[in-house]
Each structure stands twice: as C-alpha cells, then as structure tokens.
Design an enzyme around this catalytic site. Structure first.
Site: not given
Ligand code: OSB
Ligand code: MG
Length: 376
Positions: A136, A162, A164, A189, A214, A239, A263, A291
């Site tokens: 990420s 991934k 952000k 995400d 995400e 998520d 998670k 994570g």
C-alpha cells in the site's frame, strides 16, 4: 484451561521509516498499545491497531487503553478461558471497541497455540505455506516520488501495487502509472474520500483496469456503494464498512462489493476474522489481509491469518523494513523475490519479541493481576 496470571498493557512509541499519507492524514510516528499475557511461565502478545486519532476508525490508542484496563482485561482475568475463541463471549457485554478486544483476543490465541504446541496459522485453520504480498503506497509529495516508490516495490517482487488516492490525487496519477506500467496488478484505496457527486469520475476509472477500488464512499455505507458497484466494471472492495460477519453478508447480498479486505483489529479479533473469511468463501467472494502499519507482533498475527484458504488475493502485509528502521521482533518479516512471506511452522506466532527493545521504547505501562486461584 488457560490460566492467565497477569495482563500487561504498554504503550510504545516508534517512528515510521517513511511518513504514510492517506486521504485522512499523514502518520510519521506511531503510538502503539501492546498486550502481554503471562500464563504459567508462558508469554503471549497482542497488538492494538487503533491509531493516535479517530480518523480511520472511532477508536484511538487512548480509548483502547481505558476500555482494556477498565472493562476487557478484568473480564478476561475473571473468566474461565479454554481457547481464544472464547473471547467474543467474554467481552460480549461491551459494545464496539473492536480493536481493543482484538488485541486481547489475539494474544489469547497466541497463548493457546503455545499451549497446544502448534503454529498460530495451524490453530486458525491456515493451509498456505506462503502468503502473496502487495504493498500500500501512501500519497506522495509529487508524482515523481510515487513513480520511484512503485519502481522500488516492483523490483523487490511485490505482486500488487495499491495506491492511496483522494480527489486531486487520482485520475492523473492512474494515467501516469498505467502509461509506464500497463500490465501490473494495480488497485486504489480512497479511505472514504468520495461522495455520489463523484460517481461519473469514478466510473471513468474503469479504463485503468484496476483490480479493485477500495472503500471509495462513506466509512459506514453499504447502500451507496451498491449503487456505485452497479455502474462499475471494476470491483469495489470494502474495508472500513465491514465490522463483522453480518456486515460481510449484507455487503455481499446487496452487491456493495465483490472483494473484502479483512483486518483482524477492525472486526474485533481472530474469531470474527475467520467468520468473515468463511462467509465470504461460501459466497465465492475473495478476501485479502489488510494492514494497519503494525509492528512485527501484529504483522505476525496477520501472516497467520492470511494463511487461510480464501485469502487468495495479495494483501497489504509486507516486509518489516518498509515500516521500521528496526522492527521489535526477531527475525524481521522479509519478503522473497517472488513477493511472498513464508508462514512460520514453529510453535506460536513464529517470531520472538525483542523484549529489551520493547522495554526501552515503553512510555506507559499498567499491569492487572488475576485474583489468587483456589486450588482443590
Ligand atoms: O485503509 O488499508 C487502509 C494504513 C492505515 C490505515 C488504513 C489503511 C492503511 C494502509 C496501510 O493501507 C497498510 C499497511 O501497509 O499496513
Ligand atoms: Mg483500506
């Protein structure tokens, strides 16, 4: 019977090797609540993933500390505990505070694995020898910084990137990344940074062939995600919205997502994480392990969880060195050139805690003892 003699809470402060920026803010250093259980000469560990601020979730390290000290730990010390799976029932009267509950429950599973002399992965029902790893990558100071980071992570072997994202750090970034790497497995995400007014913009992202988007919308939403998913070819992954098995069922049945990020802290511990995993598996929905910038303690728990069969997509569990100059476990978590982490087969979590290091990083501590037990 798992006789828990004492529960130690401690806060450690640990600077991140690199700042991590999401749509909700920048983290440069972490304040982390660690749980240590003492039981008849054995020591087991748990890590609370709540952040310093209530931005990702409504819990923080400080709320988790108070609830653990005043509500959860006393209940655990008074309970008759046979296994980690007993914890949800022991904590049932306390609503919410799932990250606080998870830290204690996961430590009990860690203890149970040691008592049964099996690996934590085996105890949880894991079947994989290795777990596939992605990374990420936070929002960067500039697109060039991002390109350098991606190049580094791909060279290291990571199987999925991934990004952000947030308004202003999305389409132009995806375009630049796809220009340079047309074929890599790529996802994004948003951590809830978008609203329905952005729907047409998000629909346009279909052209980037993302593995998933995400949590684009509200952190507690299913309905609007299902409306968005109907308009998208790309899969939505939830998520923040998924707090438990029932949420997973609702999201799957409403078609709010086609992928779930699990998670263990967000869902309240290993019992619920396995329940979410199983519910998704029965409905043909793949999951992956998220994570929360964990130290090696939480990271080792994530590795054990991700060894379950339906964790079929690369997760966000990556090498210690991406987060810390030096992790608090031995050995450090490493990733192979194929982008995999080997699941430990030794008893318990498979990584030793560097106790002296933890001691020197500790800024606050509290110990709760069990009442003397009456032996017949
Ligand atoms: O949404 O997955 C998230 C980190 C902190 C809070 C939320 C998230 C994240 C990450 C980092 O994406 C995952 C990691 O590398 O630990
Ligand atoms: Mg996320």
């Amino acid at each position: 019977m798992l006789n828990i003699d004492a529960i130690h809470l401690r806060e450690i402060n640990l600077p991140l090797a690199h700042p991590f920026e999401t749509s909700f803010g920048i983290t440069t250093s972490r304040r982390i609540l660690l749980i240590e259980l003492e039981s008849e000469g054995l020591t087991a560990w748990g890590e609370c993933v709540a952040g310093e601020h209530p931005y990702f979730s409504d819990e923080t390290i400080d709320t988790a500390w108070i609830i653990t000290e005043s509500e959860l730990a006393p209940r655990l010390l008074e309970a008759h505990v046979e296994r980690g799976g007993d914890c949800p029932n022991i904590f049932r009267q306390v609503r919410g505070h799932r990250m606080a509950k998870a830290a204690l429950e996961n430590a009990v599973w860690d203890l149970e694995a040691q008592v049964r002399r099996v690996s934590l992965a085996e105890l949880l029902g894991g079947t994989r020898d290795v777990i596939p790893c992605g990374v990420s990558i936070g929002i960067q100071p500039s697109p060039d910084h991002l390109m350098d980071k991606i190049a580094t992570e791909l060279a290291a072997g990571y199987q999925r990137i991934k990004l952000k994202c947030k308004p202003g750090w999305d389409v132009s970034i995806f375009e630049a990344v796809r220009d340079r790497w047309p074929d890599i497995t790529l996802s994004c995400d948003a951590n809830s940074a978008y609203r329905m007014k952005d729907l047409e913009n998000i629909v346009d992202w279909d052209r980037f062939n993302l593995l998933m988007i995400e949590q684009p919308l509200w952190y507690d939403d299913f309905y609007f995600h299902s409306m968005l998913q109907k308009r998208l070819l790309t899969s939505i992954c939830l998520d923040e919205s998924i707090r438990n098995r029932r949420d997973a069922l609702a999201a799957i049945d409403m078609e709010s997502c086609r992928i779930i990020n699990i998670k263990v802290g967000r869902v309240g511990g290993f019992s619920e994480a396995v329940a979410v995993h199983n519910a998704a598996e029965e409905r043909g929905i793949p999951v992956w392990c998220g994570g929360m910038l964990e130290t090696g303690i939480g990271r080792s728990h994530n590795i054990a969880l991700a060894s379950l069969p339906n964790f079929s997509l690369p997760g966000d569990v990556s090498a210690s060195s991406r987060y810390w100059a030096q992790d608090i476990i031995e050995p450090q978590v490493t990733v192979s050139a194929k982008g995999e982490i080997a699941v430990p087969t030794t008893i318990g979590r498979g990584f030793e805690v560097q106790r002296d290091r933890v001691e020197s990083l500790t800024v606050r501590r509290q110990t709760l003892h069990a009442k003397a037990r009456v032996t017949a």
